[in-house]
Design an enzyme around this catalytic site. Structure first.
Site, short mmCIF file in Angstrom:
data_model
loop_
_atom_site.label_atom_id
_atom_site.label_comp_id
_atom_site.label_asym_id
_atom_site.label_seq_id
_atom_site.Cartn_x
_atom_site.Cartn_y
_atom_site.Cartn_z
CB CYS A 116 -8.32 21.18 -22.24
SG CYS A 116 -9.34 20.98 -23.69
CD GLU A 126 -11.28 24.48 -24.17
OE1 GLU A 126 -10.98 24.12 -23.01
OE2 GLU A 126 -10.74 24.05 -25.19
CD GLU A 183 -5.17 21.39 -17.46
OE1 GLU A 183 -4.85 22.59 -17.33
OE2 GLU A 183 -5.97 20.98 -18.33
CE LYS A 207 0.32 33.95 -28.67
NZ LYS A 207 1.19 32.76 -28.80
P1 NAI Z 1 -0.63 29.05 -21.76
O1 NAI Z 1 -2.00 29.27 -21.25
O2 NAI Z 1 0.45 29.87 -21.20
O3 NAI Z 1 -0.58 29.25 -23.34
C1 NAI Z 1 -1.68 29.23 -24.19
C2 NAI Z 1 -1.55 30.36 -25.20
O4 NAI Z 1 -1.64 31.61 -24.54
C3 NAI Z 1 -0.24 30.40 -25.95
O5 NAI Z 1 -0.49 30.79 -27.28
C4 NAI Z 1 0.54 31.46 -25.22
O6 NAI Z 1 1.51 32.08 -26.03
C5 NAI Z 1 -0.53 32.45 -24.87
N1 NAI Z 1 -0.25 33.32 -23.72
C6 NAI Z 1 0.56 33.08 -22.67
N2 NAI Z 1 0.53 34.12 -21.83
C7 NAI Z 1 -0.32 35.03 -22.33
C8 NAI Z 1 -0.79 36.30 -21.91
N3 NAI Z 1 -0.40 36.85 -20.77
N4 NAI Z 1 -1.67 36.95 -22.67
C9 NAI Z 1 -2.11 36.40 -23.81
N5 NAI Z 1 -1.69 35.23 -24.26
C10 NAI Z 1 -0.82 34.52 -23.54
O7 NAI Z 1 -0.29 27.53 -21.59
P2 NAI Z 1 1.18 26.90 -21.57
O8 NAI Z 1 2.14 27.73 -20.81
O9 NAI Z 1 1.54 26.57 -22.93
O10 NAI Z 1 0.91 25.58 -20.71
C11 NAI Z 1 0.88 25.65 -19.28
C12 NAI Z 1 -0.20 24.78 -18.74
O11 NAI Z 1 -1.45 25.26 -19.18
C13 NAI Z 1 -0.17 23.34 -19.21
O12 NAI Z 1 0.69 22.57 -18.44
C14 NAI Z 1 -1.57 22.96 -19.05
O13 NAI Z 1 -1.82 22.59 -17.74
C15 NAI Z 1 -2.33 24.20 -19.36
N6 NAI Z 1 -2.82 24.22 -20.74
C16 NAI Z 1 -4.14 23.97 -20.95
C17 NAI Z 1 -4.63 23.94 -22.22
C18 NAI Z 1 -6.05 23.67 -22.48
O14 NAI Z 1 -6.41 23.33 -23.61
N7 NAI Z 1 -6.91 23.83 -21.55
C19 NAI Z 1 -3.79 24.13 -23.38
C20 NAI Z 1 -2.42 24.46 -23.07
C21 NAI Z 1 -2.00 24.45 -21.79
#
Ligand code: NAI
Length: 808
Positions: free
Chosen positions: A309, A275, A406, A201
């Site tokens: 990240c 991660e 972050e 996904k």
């Molecule tokens: P997120 O963690 O919500 O999204 C990442 C993935 O998880 C997306 O594919 C999303 O659809 C999915 N997701 C969201 N809620 C879920 C759930 N309950 N169960 C399973 N999958 C789920 O990150 P988002 O909202 O895009 O970004 C928010 C913050 O997260 C950013 O501002 C940043 O600080 C952090 N982030 C960190 C990343 C990293 O590589 N460590 C990557 C993206 C965001």
């Protein structure tokens, strides 16, 4: 008069846009931008084809640099998730049952396809995410291909390197938007290499390259259901996490969602890797080269608009150089360019989405409110699209929100320290532990500090460096599990005794026949012509032998098949000279050497029938055995292509306080006399490991059956093998071996033949104390236990130990 340097100071950049025509056409074809799909929408990729979502819901995909809609993709619901998991489950027995070599071929094909479509993928990624074309073109997409190449290698080596382990089963993978296709590769490549099937996904903001990749998977001929791609937001992700028939979840994203997933999967038996986020320190000591540091900071926090990240988002600088560094940074920031991502001359593109832009703005306001000093360059960002300028905070207290949370944007917070101890304390003063970088000219200091920092990756005098061969992942709240390298493979395997765990069915490894033979045409070809005269292969060219009298090669029934050169001392001398001149081969990367070996394998595979017919005619072994020999030779080339970037060294626990690095180095010029039976496989089994680790070779093929090796000349010529890396001299094996063993510029000699000549080789080797490997007992080269593996790599290398003490 105006000087050139003045012109450079004043000259304005003109736009240098990359064309988006191809990407737009691709989108139109698939339903985006008023295209021809059902209602202008993409489908879900399930069971090898595009299907309409049962949910009946779609959402818009926006280009963040223009705010325009570029596609519509489905919001997968429960029935869609269930269907994708069922497709992956159905594909699992066949895929996991394939020999590793067959999966290696598929992954290799994916790497090639990614390279073939590199331009489309780079532009599409840039349009979808807002990141600069410079980054997608030069970093994301090449690394994607690199991951598939590297993991093709692990698939090939799985049976030997992960003996006793089986794939986990059906894997659900959930990825973020910051490196959309790179995260696909980090997740999918190891999962498929290990024999799992996947439901992926992508993030809701950036689904397009994952969908393009699904199409590539279909083009590469992977069996339906091995990879399924479902789009949707967090709700779809949650459905996938909860799906009972999923054996493992691999997630990259925020720590917040990671925590939710940890709870949701607890007690389910699902394997899990996470991660998560970071707040990585970028530590600058007072002896660091500040100009390099400035460029390092640009790569640490303004790369990908800071949406990384492992971004070096906290600048920790020794107070003695803090003021100077900040002045240099401001000057550099003034010169950064923010603009349309498809412009090749910009440094930073757009922020992924309004919600992320708001988050950045909110946290920056908070920083100002809490009393830190904010600085931004004097120029303005484009007003159309979601742009944010590079931002620097000074006077930040370690407990401030912007020092702890972050931000995931182009915002750097600077703090100072006085002693290395204080630097380490500050570095570790967040709940995260993903990465760190340390800048100093003092290696003792760097290596003293590195082990004290709680982070999965520590970069010394560099930052944001990634490679498929090295595991990536965090400590503490940055998650667990590794992606890349040997350690990453274990995330997708379980030990056989662990069969009961989860619901995977790794035990049913029914071998799907024929999968490893995809490239072979089915109809037999006639025997090749018999009247050829082969030369030598020296310095990348077919070289006329010194002696005018060729040697006739006859079939078992006495038929004359061809003639080969009768090599002598002069031919050997020329070949050794060519091999010595090619020793730059040792300094190429394992990746490059692997690529070339894969390419030889590929070119050999396309000529399977011809080689098999030749071997059968020469040896009379029968068509089946001849074919098996060619197949095994292709597989063996894959094996050493795989090993080329994996035969790594060790860190020895010696008695010093520090590290002792054991490095495997090539020996130099290796003389090789190949065995008589299995003339192609025996030859390849020795030459491939020698060159895989960086040696150059002078090889003498089987004396009575040399035509398999001479036929290879044209394969080598079309496989990018640098001139002089592989040289082939035909003729009397024992006489030529003696010449090679006597030669003072040959560093090692391998001889596979009779006992008398073997003894002669060993005696002669004393001249320059060259290493020898001489055998006269028969090996079954078809048996992988006897014909390939670490034994060969050990013979091809010598170990150098490098000692590095720590401490001030
Ligand atoms: P997120 O963690 O919500 O999204 C990442 C993935 O998880 C997306 O594919 C999303 O659809 C999915 N997701 C969201 N809620 C879920 C759930 N309950 N169960 C399973 N999958 C789920 O990150 P988002 O909202 O895009 O970004 C928010 C913050 O997260 C950013 O501002 C940043 O600080 C952090 N982030 C960190 C990343 C990293 O590589 N460590 C990557 C993206 C965001």
């Amino acid at each position: 008069m105006t000087t050139v340097s003045e012109i450079f100071q004043t000259m304005a950049y003109g736009p240098a846009p990359e064309s988006d025509k191809q990407a737009r056409e691709w989108l139109a074809k698939h339903g985006g931008e008023g295209g021809v799909g059902a209602g202008g929408e993409f489908g879900l990729f399930v069971g090898g084809s595009w299907v309409k979502p049962a949910s009946g819901e779609w959402f818009d995909v926006i280009n963040p640099a223009t705010t325009q809609r570029i596609a519509r993709v489905p919001q997968a619901g429960k029935a869609d998730v269930d269907a994708a998991v069922a497709a992956a489950r159905a594909a699992f027995p066949g895929w996991s049952g394939l020999p590793g070599h067959a999966r290696a071929r598929y992954l290799y094909a994916l790497a090639r396809e990614v390279q073939r479509h590199a331009r489309l993928l780079a532009v599409l990624e840039s349009m979808d995410n807002g990141k600069s074309i410079r980054e997608t073109r030069d970093l994301d997409i090449p690394l994607v291909a690199r991951h598939f190449y590297h993991h093709a290698g692990w698939a090939q080596l799985q049976e030997s390197e992960f003996a006793g382990a089986t794939p986990v089963g059906v894997v659900g993978q959930i990825i973020p938007w910051n490196f959309p296709l790179l995260m696909v590769a980090w997740k999918v490549a190891p999962a498929l290499a290990a024999g799992n099937t996947v439901v992926l996904k992508p993030a809701e903001f950036t689904p397009l390259t994952a969908l393009a990749f699904a199409e590539i998977v279909a083009e590469a001929g992977l069996p339906p259901g091995v990879l399924n791609v479902i789009t949707g937001d967090g709700r779809t992700g949650a459905l996938l996490v909860d799906q009972a028939d999923v054996d493992k979840i691999a997630f990259t994203g925020s720590t917040e969602v990671g925590r939710v997933i940890r709870k949701a999967t607890a007690g389910s038996g699902k394997k899990l890797s996470l991660e998560l986020g970071g707040k990585s320190p970028f530590i600058v000591f007072d002896d660091a080269d500040l100009d390099s540091v400035v460029e390092g900071v640009v790569d640490a926090i303004w790369f990908n608009q800071g949406q990384v990240c492992c971004a070096g988002s906290r600048l920790l600088v020794h107070e003695g150089v803090a003021e100077r560094l900040v002045a240099k940074l401001r000057a550099r920031m003034e010169k950064l360019r923010v603009g349309p991502p498809l412009d090749k001359a910009i440094d930073m593109g757009a922020i992924v989405a309004p919600v992320q832009l708001e988050r950045i703005r909110g946290l920056v306001s908070k920083g100002v409110e809490e009393g830190a000093t904010m600085w931004q360059p004097s120029w303005a960002c484009p007003t159309e699209g979601y742009f944010y300028p590079p931002t620097l905070f000074t006077d930040v207290s370690p407990a401030a929100t912007i020092a702890q949370v972050e931000i995931f944007g182009p915002v750097l917070v600077a703090m100072s320290f006085r002693t290395p101890k204080e630097a380490v304390e500050l570095a570790n003063n967040t709940p995260y532990g993903l990465a760190a970088s340390v800048w100093t000219e003092n290696i003792n200091l760097a290596l003293d500090v590195a082990p004290k920092i709680k982070a999965g990756v520590v970069w010394i005098n560099c930052t944001n460096v990634f490679d498929a061969a090295s595991g990536f992942g965090g400590y503490r709240e940055s998650g667990f599990g590794r992606e890349g390298g040997r350690e990453g493979m274990w995330e997708y395997l379980k030990l056989q005794w662990d069969e009961g765990r989860g619901t995977g069915d790794g035990s049913k490894r029914s071998v799907a026949k024929g999968a490893s033979r995809r490239t072979r045409p089915s109809s037999p070809v006639p025997l090749p012509p018999i009247d050829r005269t082969y030369k030598m292969f020296i310095g990348g060219k077919q070289a006329r032998p010194d002696a005018p009298y060729p040697r006739a090669i006859v079939a078992p029934d006495g038929r004359r098949l061809a003639e080969v050169g009768e090599g002598n001392r002069k031919d050997v001398r020329n070949a050794v000279e060519a091999a010595r001149a090619a020793e730059g081969w040792a300094h190429t990367t394992g990746h490059t050497r692997g690529q070339i070996l894969y390419y030889i394998a590929e070119n050999l595979a396309t000529r399977t029938d011809e080689f098999a017919a030749r071997i059968d005619a020469m040896t009379g072994c029968g068509p089946e055995r001849a074919r098996a020999e060619v197949d095994a030779a292709v597989s063996r080339l894959f094996t050493y292509a795989s090993w080329a970037d994996k035969y790594d060294g060790q860190v020895h626990p010696t008695t010093i306080r520090g590290v002792t690095l054991a490095m495997n180095e090539p020996i130099g010029v290796v003389g090789i006399a190949a065995p008589e039976d299995l003339p192609l496989l025996g030859f390849v089994s020795l030459v491939a490991p020698a060159v895989a680790v960086g040696n150059t070779v002078v090889a003498i093929p089987s004396e009575i059956h040399p035509l398999a090796a001479t036929e290879l000349y044209s394969v080598l010529e079309t496989s990018d093998v640098p001139a002089g890396v592989m040289n082939i001299v035909t003729g009397s094996k024992d006489e030529l071996s003696k010449v090679l063993a006597d030669h003072l510029d040959v560093d090692a000699m391998w001889y596979f033949g009779n006992q008398v000549a073997a003894a002669e080789v060993e005696r002669a080797s004393a001249g320059n104390m060259k290493r020898t490997w001489a055998e006269w007992h028969a090996r079954d080269w078809l048996d992988p236990h006897q014909g390939e593996g670490r034994e060969f790599l050990r013979e091809a290398t010598q170990v150098k130990n490098i000692w590095i003490p720590y401490g001030e």
